[in-house]
Scaffold this motif. Structure first.
Motif, PDB file in Angstrom:
ATOM      1  N   LYS A 125       0.646  -1.285   0.001  1.00  0.00           N
ATOM      2  CA  LYS A 125       0.168  -0.100  -0.032  1.00  0.00           C
ATOM      3  C   LYS A 125       0.808   1.225  -0.225  1.00  0.00           C
ATOM      4  N   TYR A 180       0.803   5.094   0.740  1.00  0.00           N
ATOM      5  CA  TYR A 180      -0.053   6.255   1.136  1.00  0.00           C
ATOM      6  C   TYR A 180       0.052   7.350   0.195  1.00  0.00           C
ATOM      7  N   PRO A 181      -1.227   8.295   0.160  1.00  0.00           N
ATOM      8  CA  PRO A 181      -1.207   9.434  -0.600  1.00  0.00           C
ATOM      9  C   PRO A 181      -0.071  10.219  -0.116  1.00  0.00           C
ATOM     10  N   THR A 225       4.791   7.367   2.527  1.00  0.00           N
ATOM     11  CA  THR A 225       4.737   6.135   3.123  1.00  0.00           C
ATOM     12  C   THR A 225       4.406   4.976   2.616  1.00  0.00           C
ATOM     13  N   GLU A 227       3.752   0.685   2.706  1.00  0.00           N
ATOM     14  CA  GLU A 227       3.422  -0.364   3.765  1.00  0.00           C
ATOM     15  C   GLU A 227       3.405  -1.735   3.124  1.00  0.00           C
ATOM     16  N   LYS A 245       7.074  -0.771   7.130  1.00  0.00           N
ATOM     17  CA  LYS A 245       6.664   0.443   6.855  1.00  0.00           C
ATOM     18  C   LYS A 245       7.645   1.342   7.107  1.00  0.00           C
ATOM     19  N   PRO A 282       8.373   8.816   7.537  1.00  0.00           N
ATOM     20  CA  PRO A 282       8.008   8.874   6.076  1.00  0.00           C
ATOM     21  C   PRO A 282       9.417   9.582   5.286  1.00  0.00           C
ATOM     22  N   ARG A 298       8.991   8.519  -3.225  1.00  0.00           N
ATOM     23  CA  ARG A 298       8.649   7.146  -3.464  1.00  0.00           C
ATOM     24  C   ARG A 298       9.889   6.188  -3.325  1.00  0.00           C
TER      25      ARG A 298
END
Length: 788
Positions: A699, A701-702, A713, A715, A724, A728, A738
């Motif tokens: 996943k 995150y935005p 971030t 996960e 995770k 961040p 990213r």
């Protein structure tokens, strides 16, 4: 035209098909399959004769000859040698078909209820059917000059105890189940034992120990008994002829798919399991037949499946030759191009599909650039997508009957069509093709994914490119429906300026030394260095069109470079694709532009200049000599990557569309090019592939933007463990953040998996030590008990 639905035909080459001969003698073309084992084993392979109704093309014979198959113990080499044709009567054809059907039912089904009977029909039917014969060859050193086929086992099916034999003292003095036979019929045979429902290969009558029913049988932990006592206690069978010598044999050989690229090896010299049987519990199925012949026939389904694939590829090649004349492309390349990854074979279309994809993008981009000179980059990209997308290539492939040639599934020997076996007979329908020399039949219909058909179209293009036959690749592309050419057209874009000389806009002489290229048309260099924000009255166009073209040219020349350097057995197709993706990306191009100091020459507004300056500040204190752009934890302005591609496009046009000149000029800027020793994946790609391969849930995150910084971030959830990046990852832009987040999560996963692997090894070592100690104690106890 083949339908665009889910069902597509599966072609059978006409060389393997024939119809009824209506009671006449049948002519078969014969080939000797010479099997050569490159490993040690107690059983040696024997040669096999392939009798086929059509003479094979010499290219088929040459391609199959020298093919090696990975078997459990090493390599099995196959050579094919042309023999004289033979004529067989209808009765003899039936005997041959009965023999091979019986033997393959034994090997594939291991079920006595599915064996042939006297009433079975093995004649050639009135409809087209698969027709070839597989017959045992005589032993090399005992081979008579007038016959290579060993007819004795062929004509002895079905088995009869009353048939004559060659021994001098013929006497039916050995009692078997429900019958008596001469001992010579039990020396090389296949028997069935109803008490356990098993089938065994008998290869000697008494072994080396002269065992009989009263001989000692060591049952390990269960103690010592006799064979007679064992059969009574275990199977409830009272042996009435316990003085008869036991039959020594083994279980049937397992028929496997020997085309798989990854096979589990068996230790060299490992003994095969054996069994000793009282004759009276055995029913003879086939006799005589040697263990070497049975062992050799266990490889035949894989060999014939490979031959069928070669014949399918050969027919496709002939169909292509009817429409254009390529150089002599090997059928092995065509076969590779139509073999999907789902077959799990050593050679599939991966390499060739990558090549074809790159060339198709290159040639279509060139065509669009030449013929749509007023279109901007966005419009050109849309048009290219509408020509080379998977959806479009799928339709092209179906319009030309390519799906029927595709090999998409892993070979299952149990599903192999045994010629002559009418219990699983299939109705073959003749398929009409737009070809005077290609004849095929349809075996069945099957579902094929849209992407596989598109991949095969690209792989066939790649097959021509791999043989350095771009002319044939271009002809194929036009044949499937994409109109392209290599004609040189003047570049008429409105970029020429009469007021200002190009030398006043860019430092052409300085760039000549950095690019190792002198422009005949300096205005092309101006265009290549002009960002859309840098256009002005005296500069009417920007680099976007040249960037569109240069992107495709660089992709192709770099792909070809890696293919020529690394397309061999040592490196997998996946590794080749990774090498390409590592080198053909914006971050690597941007770094190359920085090293060549091209940032000083880009014509743009102040906003873009600030973005470029930000990049230059980020790499100011970093070592750039032996690294790739994505390895650096910094931001790269997109414009820097764009100008590498636009300059490549400009050189391509200026040189008269010569891609070799582009590579010669741009390669020094891209160095050091990635090598197998320096190849490391982009962390985002590596994490995506790891999660896909192992079924992890990822996943992202935005992103959060605060005070000019982007926080990301990622996960990943595995088996009860969540990884995770915390805190961040922060960077000046989303892409870099990213990349940093993926790098952090990857590191966590690798550290944890390394610890788990170490713990697993410790546990296995302790477990094996305990098992060894237990076995030693049991052995000692048995030793002392037996001595008492």
């Amino acid at each position: 035209m083949e339908g665009f639905g889910n069902a597509y035909p599966s072609y059978v080459p006409s060389e393997l098909v024939s119809c009824s001969s209506k009671g006449r003698n049948v002519t078969y073309h014969c080939y000797l399959m010479e099997l050569e084992q490159h490993y040690e084993y107690q059983v040696s392979v024997n040669d096999i004769v392939l009798a086929i109704r059509s003479e094979l093309d010499s290219e088929i014979v040459d391609t199959l000859s020298g093919t090696s198959f990975d078997v459990k113990r090493g390599k099995l080499l196959v050579n094919l040698r042309h023999l004289e044709p033979i004529q067989l009567s209808p009765e003899k054809v039936q005997s041959c078909r009965r023999f091979q059907t019986t033997l393959f039912r034994i090997l594939l089904n291991r079920d006595v209820t599915k064996l042939t009977s006297v009433s079975d029909d093995f004649s050639l039917g009135d409809n087209p059917e698969i027709d070839f014969l597989l017959l045992p060859a005589t032993v090399k050193h005992q081979r008579p000059s007038n016959s290579i086929i060993d007819w004795k086992p062929v004509l002895s099916v079905p088995f009869s105890s009353e048939s004559t034999c060659d021994c001098k003292d013929h006497a039916c003095n050995v009692r078997i189940r429900n019958d008596s036979v001469c001992s010579c019929k039990l020396e090389n045979c296949v028997v069935y034992t109803p008490h356990n429902g098993s089938i065994y290969i008998i290869y000697t009558t008494d072994g080396t120990k002269k065992l009989n029913g009263n001989s000692t049988l060591n049952q390990g932990l269960k103690g010592i008994t006799t064979y007679k006592e064992h059969f009574k206690k275990r199977h409830g069978i009272e042996l009435g002829f316990e003085h008869q010598s036991l039959l020594h044999g083994r279980n049937l050989f397992k028929v496997e798919n020997y085309l798989l690229k990854t096979r589990q090896k068996t230790e060299k010299g490992k003994n095969m399991s054996s069994v000793d049987l009282p004759p009276e519990v055995c029913s003879v199925i086939m006799s005589p037949i040697s263990i070497g012949t049975i062992y050799s026939f266990s490889f035949i389904p894989s060999i014939m499946h490979w031959l069928e694939g070669l014949l399918v590829a050969f027919n496709l090649k002939r169909m292509l030759l009817d429409h254009f004349t390529p150089n002599d492309i090997p059928i092995s390349k065509v076969l590779q191009a139509i073999t999907a990854k789902g077959c799990e074979e050593a050679y599939d279309y991966d390499y060739l599909e990558t090549l074809g994809d790159s060339y198709l993008k290159y040639i279509v981009s060139q065509q669009l650039f030449k013929t749509n000179q007023n279109d901007r980059e966005g419009a050109l990209s849309d048009k290219r997508k509408n020509i080379i997308s998977n959806d479009v290539l799928f339709k092209y492939g179906c319009t030309r009957p390519l799906p029927g040639f595709i090999r998409k599934d892993k070979f299952d020997p149990k599903q192999w069509d045994v010629p002559g076996d009418k219990s699983n007979s299939i109705l073959l329908l003749k398929q009409k093709l737009d070809s005077s020399r290609t004849r095929v039949y349809v075996r069945k219909t099957r579902e094929i994914d849209l992407g596989i058909i598109a991949d095969v179209v690209e792989a066939l293009i790649g097959a021509f490119i791999s043989t350095e036959d771009e002319k044939a690749a271009l002809s194929f592309i036009n044949w499937i429906g994409i109109n392209v050419d290599t004609n040189i057209m003047p570049y008429e874009n409105e970029r020429h300026i009469s007021i200002i000389a190009p030398e006043e806009l860019v430092k052409a002489k300085l760039l000549k030394s950095r690019l190792n290229y002198s422009f005949k048309d300096p205005y092309l260099l101006v265009e290549a260095l002009t960002h859309s924000s840098g256009k002005r009255p005296e500069i009417r166009t920007c680099y976007e069109r040249l960037e569109f073209l240069g992107d495709a040219v660089l992709d192709y020349v770099i792909t070809m470079h890696f293919y020529k350097e690394y397309s061999n057995d040592k490196f997998s197709a996946e590794f080749f694709t990774n090498m390409r993706s590592i080198s053909v990306n914006n971050e690597c191009y941007a770094l190359s532009a920085i090293k060549a100091k091209l940032d000083e020459h880009i014509l743009c507004d102040s906003v873009v200049k600030n973005n470029i300056a930000q990049t230059m500040e980020g790499v100011k204190n970093l070592s750039l000599e032996s690294t790739f752009g994505w390895e650096l934890e910094t931001y790269f302005c997109q414009v820097l990557a764009d100008v590498i591609e636009s300059i490549a496009g400009a050189i391509f046009v200026d040189s008269g569309y010569k891609k070799e000149v582009v590579f010669q000029s741009i390669k020094p800027l891209l160095e050091p090019l990635v090598t197998p020793e320096t190849a490391r994946r982009h962390p985002i790609s590596e994490l995506h592939e790891l999660c896909q391969k192992k079924g992890y849930k990822m996943k992202v995150y935005p992103p959060v933007r605060v005070n000019g910084e982007t926080s990301v971030t990622i996960e990943v959830k595995t088996n009860g463990i969540t990884y995770k990046n915390n805190p961040p990852a922060k960077a000046s832009n989303n892409d870099t953040a990213r990349k940093l987040a993926a790098k952090d999560v990857l590191k966590q996963i690798k550290v944890t998996e390394s610890k788990l692997l170490m713990n697993r090894r410790r546990f296995l070592f302790s477990l094996l030590s305990a098992v060894f100690l237990f076995c030693w104690c049991v052995d000692e106890i048995i030793y002392h008990v037996t001595r008492k």
